[in-house]
Design a protein around this motif. Structure first.
Motif, short mmCIF file in Angstrom:
data_model
loop_
_atom_site.label_atom_id
_atom_site.label_comp_id
_atom_site.label_asym_id
_atom_site.label_seq_id
_atom_site.Cartn_x
_atom_site.Cartn_y
_atom_site.Cartn_z
N LYS A 235 0.87 -1.19 0.00
CA LYS A 235 0.00 0.00 0.00
C LYS A 235 0.90 1.23 0.00
O LYS A 235 1.69 1.44 0.92
N ASP A 240 -2.58 10.27 3.11
CA ASP A 240 -3.97 9.88 3.33
C ASP A 240 -4.65 10.96 4.18
O ASP A 240 -4.54 10.96 5.41
N ASP A 258 1.54 6.53 5.38
CA ASP A 258 0.59 5.57 4.83
C ASP A 258 1.16 4.87 3.58
O ASP A 258 0.49 4.01 3.00
N GLU A 319 -9.45 3.71 2.19
CA GLU A 319 -9.02 3.78 0.79
C GLU A 319 -7.97 2.74 0.43
O GLU A 319 -7.88 2.32 -0.72
N THR A 345 -0.35 -0.20 5.88
CA THR A 345 -0.80 0.53 7.08
C THR A 345 -2.31 0.66 6.92
O THR A 345 -2.82 1.71 6.57
ZN ZN Z 1 -4.70 4.85 4.57
#
Ligand code: ZN
Ligand code: BES
Ligand code: ZN
Length: 470
Positions: A235, A240, A258, A319, A345
């Motif tokens: 990710k 974020d 993030d 997300e 995360t």
């Molecule tokens: Zn996030």
């Protein structure tokens, strides 16, 4: 700081200071016990004491094992960095302690000063581990692997610590390209036009309000005679904000981290290629920025993911799973691997469940989870398994789409997020996959163990250890 392993025969003991590790029991027999007692040193865990007139730094360990050595070494190196000693050495006869010493010194001594006008200065330049046993050749391999993994962890930390202005999806892609060039890796980058062609609609929706184009980064390490294939998925939310379901101000601070899953994946492929492991590794990163604006995706949207499943969006702050849904699907289509691991995360709930220091491990295969637990304990990282169950799975059902991006109940949020990802794992890959939630372990604002303020490099050490064990 330069760290090296010396054979006793070639070691000139001419360091400015020597380190000695002793247990509480040994203290009573120690030749400096008087001076140590006067200094109030009791050899308890993580305690250290300088005897400057003897050019000695004595470090306390409850028992001489890797865990204790690692953590007190991190404290020792930080103390040494504040002195004017230029070089330090330590004699060791137990090969098993070499990685712990390297990790303690390299990770504990890590500093990040890119944004400071006055750079941190330290006199300490050299640390020598003097190995006093015969099997020096074997020890050299153990040592050099440990240095590679520790350096890769610092590389990961550096990227995590970079600000969201400096590290956005396109600059992340550039950084990955550079790593590929330096380490002889394959590199494919999909920009938004290519992502549209690939039907990565969920991922694209998350990045739509950002002024930076989303990027899917694929790096590959393909040694000749590779015995296994491993897919790593990260990710990479370079920021974020929560999107329209905006995060409160205080929670938004630190959200540059993030992207830590993606940074870990880069660190792992770097380490594996430098250790020359005979395993093919394909790393897939979804680099996206989650922002607000007239163009932002919305709660109430229904997204069609790459694999055709429809997703009801009820919270734009959940997300990461939307990005991963597409990247996981892409990875499975591109490379048929023996194992597939994602790092993310993903949830604040994981921190609530297992604490800030531990990575949450989720997946179907108990055997695989068990081997990870072993690899993690050797590596010094903390992991805990969070079990899936069919009741929690019902919590991400949607009334209007195939699945919902948040749970309809407030409990078990780390697991329901893992179960959401599970919906995008193909049947034949269910037992090959594990999900690592590093929301707590990837970043810290208070130092602990070998971690200093900022990115910790979570995932790099335990995954490197697992890959070596394959
Ligand atoms: Zn996030
Ligand atoms: N990136 C966050 C998770 C996170 C929180 C990581 C704190 C590190 C520290 C993630 O995208 C998120 O916001 N998750 C939400 C999910 C919720 C909306 C279901 C969360 O954890 O609150
Ligand atoms: Zn979020």
């Amino acid at each position: 700081m330069n760290i090296q392993l010396l054979n006793q025969n070639i070691a000139d003991a001419a360091s400015d200071i020597s380190l000695e590790y002793i247990t509480t029991k040994e203290l009573k027999k120690n030749k400096n016990k008087k001076a140590l007692k006067l200094a109030g040193f009791d050899a308890s865990a993580d305690s250290i004491c300088f005897l400057h007139n003897k050019q000695l730094l004595v470090c306390g360990v409850e028992e001489l094992n890797a865990e204790n050595v690692r953590s007190v070494s991190a404290i020792a190196v930080k103390a040494l960095q504040k002195t004017n000693y230029k070089s330090a050495n330590i004699s060791i006869e137990n090969m098993m302690l070499i990685p712990a010493l390297v990790e303690g010194f390299v990770l504990g001594g890590y500093t990040y000063d890119r944004y400071k006008t006055k750079k941190s200065k330290t006199s300490l330049k050299d640390i020598a581990l003097i190995y006093t046993k015969d099997d020096y050749k074997k020890a050299i391999k153990v040592f050099s692997d440990a240095v590679i993994v520790a350096d890769a962890t610092c590389f990961t930390r550096d990227i995590v610590n970079t600000t969201p202005e400096d590290l956005n999806p396109p600059s992340f892609a550039k950084l990955a390209k550079n790593l590929a060039k330096e380490n002889g890796l394959g590199c494919t980058i999909l920009n938004e036009k290519a992502l549209k062609k690939e039907n990565c609609t969920a991922m694209l929706a998350v990045g739509r309000a950002s002024r930076h184009e989303s990027q899917l980064i694929h790096l590959s390490y393909k040694p000749k005679n590779a015995k296994k294939k491993v897919n790593l998925i990260g990710k990479g939310l370079t920021y974020d904000s929560g999107g329209l379901s905006l995060k409160p101000g205080a929670s938004m601070v630190t959200m540059k981290m993030d992207k830590a899953g993606a940074c870990a994946v880069l660190g792992i492929i770097k380490a594996a290629s430098e250790m020359k492991l005979d395993i093919e590794i394909n790393a897939f990163i979804g680099a996206v920025e989650n922002m607000i604006g007239g163009d932002a995706y919305k709660p109430d949207d229904v997204l069609v993911s790459r694999n055709g499943k429809t997703i009801e969006v009820r919270n734009t702050d959940a997300e990461g799973r939307l990005v991963l849904a597409d990247v996981l699907d892409y990875a499975q289509d591109k490379v048929k691997a023996d194992y597939m691991f994602d790092f993310a995360t993903l949830t604040g709930a994981c921190m609530v469940a297992v604490g800030q220091y531990t990575t949450g491990v989720m997946g179907h295969s108990s055997k695989l989870k068990h081997s990870f637990y072993n690899a993690a304990s050797i590596s010094g990282e903390l992991t805990a398994s969070l079990p899936f169950n069919k009741h929690l799975k019902k919590q991400i059902k949607s009334e209007i789409a195939d699945i919902c991006n948040i749970s309809n109940k407030p409990y078990g949020g780390a697991i329901t997020a893992g179960l959401f990802l599970d919906a995008f794992i193909k049947e034949e890959n269910k037992d090959k996959w594990l999900h690592f939630d590093i929301a707590g372990s990837a970043y810290t604002e208070t130092p602990w163990d070998v971690n200093v303020y900022g990115g910790t490099g979570a995932g790099v050490r335990f995954m490197s250890q697992f890959l070596k064990s394959l």
